[in-house]
Design a protein around this motif. Structure first.
Motif, PDB file in Angstrom:
ATOM      1  N   ASP A 228      10.994  -0.551   5.707  1.00 10.88           N
ATOM      2  CA  ASP A 228      11.420  -0.618   4.313  1.00 10.88           C
ATOM      3  C   ASP A 228      12.510   0.435   4.097  1.00 10.88           C
ATOM      4  O   ASP A 228      12.304   1.457   3.435  1.00 10.88           O
ATOM      5  N   LEU A 229      13.676   0.167   4.674  1.00  9.11           N
ATOM      6  CA  LEU A 229      14.749   1.159   4.631  1.00  9.11           C
ATOM      7  C   LEU A 229      15.363   1.281   3.241  1.00  9.11           C
ATOM      8  O   LEU A 229      15.948   2.321   2.911  1.00  9.11           O
ATOM      9  N   VAL A 230      15.236   0.241   2.430  1.00  7.65           N
ATOM     10  CA  VAL A 230      15.769   0.316   1.064  1.00  7.65           C
ATOM     11  C   VAL A 230      15.031   1.394   0.283  1.00  7.65           C
ATOM     12  O   VAL A 230      15.643   2.274  -0.344  1.00  7.65           O
ATOM     13  N   SER A 231      13.683   1.360   0.326  1.00  9.54           N
ATOM     14  CA  SER A 231      12.880   2.373  -0.369  1.00  9.54           C
ATOM     15  C   SER A 231      13.092   3.750   0.242  1.00  9.54           C
ATOM     16  O   SER A 231      13.181   4.758  -0.474  1.00  9.54           O
ATOM     17  N   ALA A 232      13.167   3.793   1.582  1.00  3.94           N
ATOM     18  CA  ALA A 232      13.358   5.074   2.265  1.00  3.94           C
ATOM     19  C   ALA A 232      14.687   5.701   1.853  1.00  3.94           C
ATOM     20  O   ALA A 232      14.750   6.905   1.542  1.00  3.94           O
ATOM     21  N   HIS A 233      15.740   4.887   1.846  1.00  3.41           N
ATOM     22  CA  HIS A 233      17.058   5.415   1.504  1.00  3.41           C
ATOM     23  C   HIS A 233      17.114   5.846   0.038  1.00  3.41           C
ATOM     24  O   HIS A 233      17.740   6.854  -0.307  1.00  3.41           O
ATOM     25  N   LEU A 234      16.453   5.079  -0.840  1.00  2.01           N
ATOM     26  CA  LEU A 234      16.408   5.438  -2.260  1.00  2.01           C
ATOM     27  C   LEU A 234      15.721   6.782  -2.450  1.00  2.01           C
ATOM     28  O   LEU A 234      16.202   7.662  -3.174  1.00  2.01           O
TER      29      LEU A 234
ATOM     30  N   GLN B 187       0.821  -1.211   0.000  1.00  2.00           N
ATOM     31  CA  GLN B 187       0.000   0.000   0.000  1.00  2.00           C
ATOM     32  C   GLN B 187       0.857   1.263   0.000  1.00  2.00           C
ATOM     33  O   GLN B 187       0.514   2.259  -0.637  1.00  2.00           O
ATOM     34  N   ILE B 188       1.994   1.215   0.708  1.00  2.00           N
ATOM     35  CA  ILE B 188       2.897   2.372   0.730  1.00  2.00           C
ATOM     36  C   ILE B 188       3.439   2.642  -0.665  1.00  2.00           C
ATOM     37  O   ILE B 188       3.460   3.788  -1.140  1.00  2.00           O
ATOM     38  N   LYS B 189       3.862   1.603  -1.354  1.00  2.00           N
ATOM     39  CA  LYS B 189       4.414   1.766  -2.708  1.00  2.00           C
ATOM     40  C   LYS B 189       3.339   2.252  -3.679  1.00  2.00           C
ATOM     41  O   LYS B 189       3.619   3.001  -4.620  1.00  2.00           O
ATOM     42  N   GLN B 190       2.104   1.826  -3.415  1.00  2.00           N
ATOM     43  CA  GLN B 190       0.986   2.270  -4.250  1.00  2.00           C
ATOM     44  C   GLN B 190       0.787   3.783  -4.126  1.00  2.00           C
ATOM     45  O   GLN B 190       0.651   4.502  -5.135  1.00  2.00           O
ATOM     46  N   VAL B 191       0.784   4.268  -2.879  1.00  2.00           N
ATOM     47  CA  VAL B 191       0.640   5.711  -2.654  1.00  2.00           C
ATOM     48  C   VAL B 191       1.853   6.452  -3.205  1.00  2.00           C
ATOM     49  O   VAL B 191       1.726   7.543  -3.790  1.00  2.00           O
ATOM     50  N   HIS B 192       3.040   5.845  -3.059  1.00  2.00           N
ATOM     51  CA  HIS B 192       4.267   6.441  -3.600  1.00  2.00           C
ATOM     52  C   HIS B 192       4.107   6.671  -5.104  1.00  2.00           C
ATOM     53  O   HIS B 192       4.427   7.745  -5.637  1.00  2.00           O
TER      54      HIS B 192
END
Length: 623
Positions: free
Chosen positions: A99-105, A67-72
């Motif tokens: 989800d630190l990978v997405s956060a860091h990206l 859901q987070i990636k969807q809103v992203h």
């Protein structure tokens, strides 16, 4: 320890800046979006009239990474990603869901960042235990010319605390001074906590004393720091002062002072704290109830600990494990096993701490078969893979039972890395059973670990002394000198009329020393008439028998007991705490004194509790 300000509050207080393009962001996440069979949070029809507030609200409704990636994706395609508040919220939600990978990206692609961006990213790394990236990101913050604030700095200081990184912590302290935040309570509290956790209690105290305003959180941190550094009496003094200054301790502060009382082992103070908790009507939730179980157990009252346990409305695996552990170090192994069965019947799944508590209980009660069965079942039936602490308990279990060859085979078959604790447990068994022939190999491996615990050297020295190997004793002592280690002096504490008195061997500092030694002389005469013979084997020095008798005569335990007999009412229990293991002679002394005085004597030493009553010890002479 600290209650940091809500990140939701922080993230809503900053303005709007633009950063990377919508197409770049969409490309960055396109390969990680799952298949579209799941329901969407926002439909395409809704998107056209969306504003930042709507997407922020939607982000906080997200329950999973999908859901987070969807809103992203949606904030990227609509261009709302250019709103810095929205971007920071997205950064925060990704970090919150680990989800630190997405956060860091996302963080790395931001062309502009504000203090919230840095704080969220640094805090996210700390919360997830990624301390290397935390420090790396903080260095980027400093090198980029940004000024750290009272939100980013506490996170980095916490990382120093958790990693025991005193050098890095000192550097961060310098950064605090350079940026004029040395008077900020929020920052100073974390520095006090960091220094205390790193064992630098004097540094923590200096900072604490210089703080212009000492709020409840800061005082609680200092109380905890004293307790953790082995100064629980100072914790109590600070708790008293806190109440005198008009502060009403909250539940967090009460858990802290309860933990300090547990380390102090002072029953009267523990009851005062319990009365205070009852007066304030604090509920016995999992955290406070578990702390009180530990407090009463370590003050020598296993019955009071069980009473607290039974009164708790909710219990988790930590509560059950604490009560099981309490039975263990009071030598009540059967009770620990019975409680474990109750735990399983309640549907609570045991964890690694539960099994450490159980194996410890079996070890100190001589329940070898039960311990072996639990050790074999823990991984097969409960999915708990044994670590070095479980193996250490098993070595102790087998060693105490005299099965040293089995203990050694277990050590050699271990697939986890051996530490100094496991060799120390083996050497302890060698000392009990006088198996000097097995000592040398274990000693060599223990010393090769460059242990800085002087107790390990003393244990080895004592084994050699018992065997009359004085040259080896001298070698160990010389090694201690080279490594700048000193023997920990033995002390015994006793609480009388809410005052804690400390005694050392041969101590004459007490105002009633004359009465104490007269009582001790009278006791010794009565014991000798009853057949007591001092055990000079407990004196591990190459000296004459007469000198050994003199050393034994004024051991700190004996002085504390003599004082307890003259300073407390007849018939009341005498409770003492020893910082080292009680020696064999003092153990015999306590058994006989409990008979001739008709007093229960409760001794808490470095390993366990001994309850002496009418000439019998609860350990069954198995300690």
């Amino acid at each position: 320890m600290f209650k940091l300000k809500s990140q939701a509050t922080l993230l809503s207080s900053h303005g709007i800046l633009r950063f990377f393009s919508a197409s770049a962001a969409a490309a960055a996440i396109s390969d990680t979006i799952p298949q579209p069979q799941q329901s969407t949070l926002v439909s395409n029809a809704q998107i056209k009239d969306m504003n930042p507030e709507f997407f922020i609200s939607t982000l906080f409704k997200c329950r999973n990474i999908f859901q987070i990636k969807q809103v992203h994706a949606q904030v990227t395609t609509t261009g709302i990603i250019h709103d810095l508040v929205v971007a920071n919220k997205l950064l925060y939600i990704c970090a919150k869901h680990k989800d630190l990978v997405s956060a860091h990206l996302l963080f790395n692609k931001m062309e502009e960042r504000d203090p919230v961006s840095w704080s969220v990213m640094i805090g996210g790394f700390v919360r997830n235990g990624d301390y290397d990236h935390c420090f790396q990101t903080f260095r980027e913050l400093i090198r980029g010319g940004s000024k750290p604030d009272n939100f980013s700095l506490p996170f980095v200081i916490k990382a120093c605390r958790d990693t025991m990184g005193l050098i890095m912590g000192t550097l961060i302290h310098s950064t605090v001074l350079k940026n004029g935040l040395h008077l900020d309570n929020f920052v100073c509290s974390t520095l006090v906590d960091m220094y205390a956790k790193c064992g630098m209690i004097d540094n923590a105290k200096k900072l604490f004393d210089r703080m212009p305003k000492k709020d409840l959180v800061t005082r609680t941190v200092m109380i905890a720091g004293y307790a953790e550094c082995g100064k629980p009496n100072e914790s109590w003094v600070l708790f008293d002062q806190m109440r005198k200054d008009g502060f009403v301790p909250d539940k967090v502060a009460m858990v802290t002072i309860v933990n300090a009382c547990a380390k102090l082992g002072a029953m009267n103070k523990s009851r005062l704290v319990h009365d205070y908790i009852c007066a304030k009507r604090y509920s016995l939730d999992v955290e406070l109830g578990t702390a009180m179980i530990d407090m009463y157990a370590k003050c020598g009252s296993i019955d009071s600990a069980r009473e607290i346990f039974d009164r708790m409305e909710q219990r988790n695996v930590i509560s059950w494990s604490a009560m099981i552990g309490a039975y263990g170090y009071h030598g009540q192994g059967r009770e620990a096993l019975d409680l474990f069965r109750m735990m399983l019947n309640s549907g609570v799944i045991p964890n690694r701490i539960t099994f450490i508590s159980l194996l410890y209980a079996c070890s100190h009660a001589g329940l070898v078969d039960d311990g072996l069965q639990l050790f074999s079942l823990m991984s097969v039936s409960y999915g708990v893979r044994p670590d070095v602490k479980h193996y250490t308990c098993m070595v102790d279990l087998l060693g105490r039972a005299g099965r040293l060859d089995e203990a050694l085979r277990l050590i050699e078959s271990m697939k986890v890395e051996k530490d100094e604790g496991i060799w120390c447990a083996f050497l302890g068994a060698c000392r009990i059973h006088k198996q000097v022939d097995l000592v040398d190999k274990a000693a060599k491996l223990l010393l090769s670990l460059q242990t800085q615990n002087p107790g390990h050297y003393i244990l080895l020295s004592n084994i050699y002394a018992n065997a009359g190997r004085w040259k080896d004793v001298a070698k160990i002592r010389n090694l201690m000198t080279k490594r700048r280690l000193k023997k920990i002096p033995g002390y015994t504490w006793i609480e009388v009329d809410n005052i804690i008195y400390q005694f050392g061997a041969g101590d004459n500092s007490h105002l009633r020393s004359k009465e104490i030694y007269e009582m001790l002389k009278s006791l010794t005469q009565k014991l000798e008439s009853a057949g007591y013979v001092p055990d000079t084997n407990s004196v591990l020095h190459d000296v004459d028998e007469e000198v050994k008798l003199g050393i034994l005569y004024a051991h700190s335990e004996k002085l504390a007991i003599a004082f307890g007999l003259i300073a407390t009412p007849d018939g009341t229990p005498i409770r003492i705490t020893k910082n080292l293991r009680v020696c064999g002679d003092c153990h015999t002394f306590c058994k006989l004194v409990s008979t001739i005085t008709q007093r229960d004597i409760i001794v808490r030493d470095a390993n366990r509790f001994h309850h002496f009553k009418e000439g019998i010890c609860s350990c069954g002479d198995y300690w």
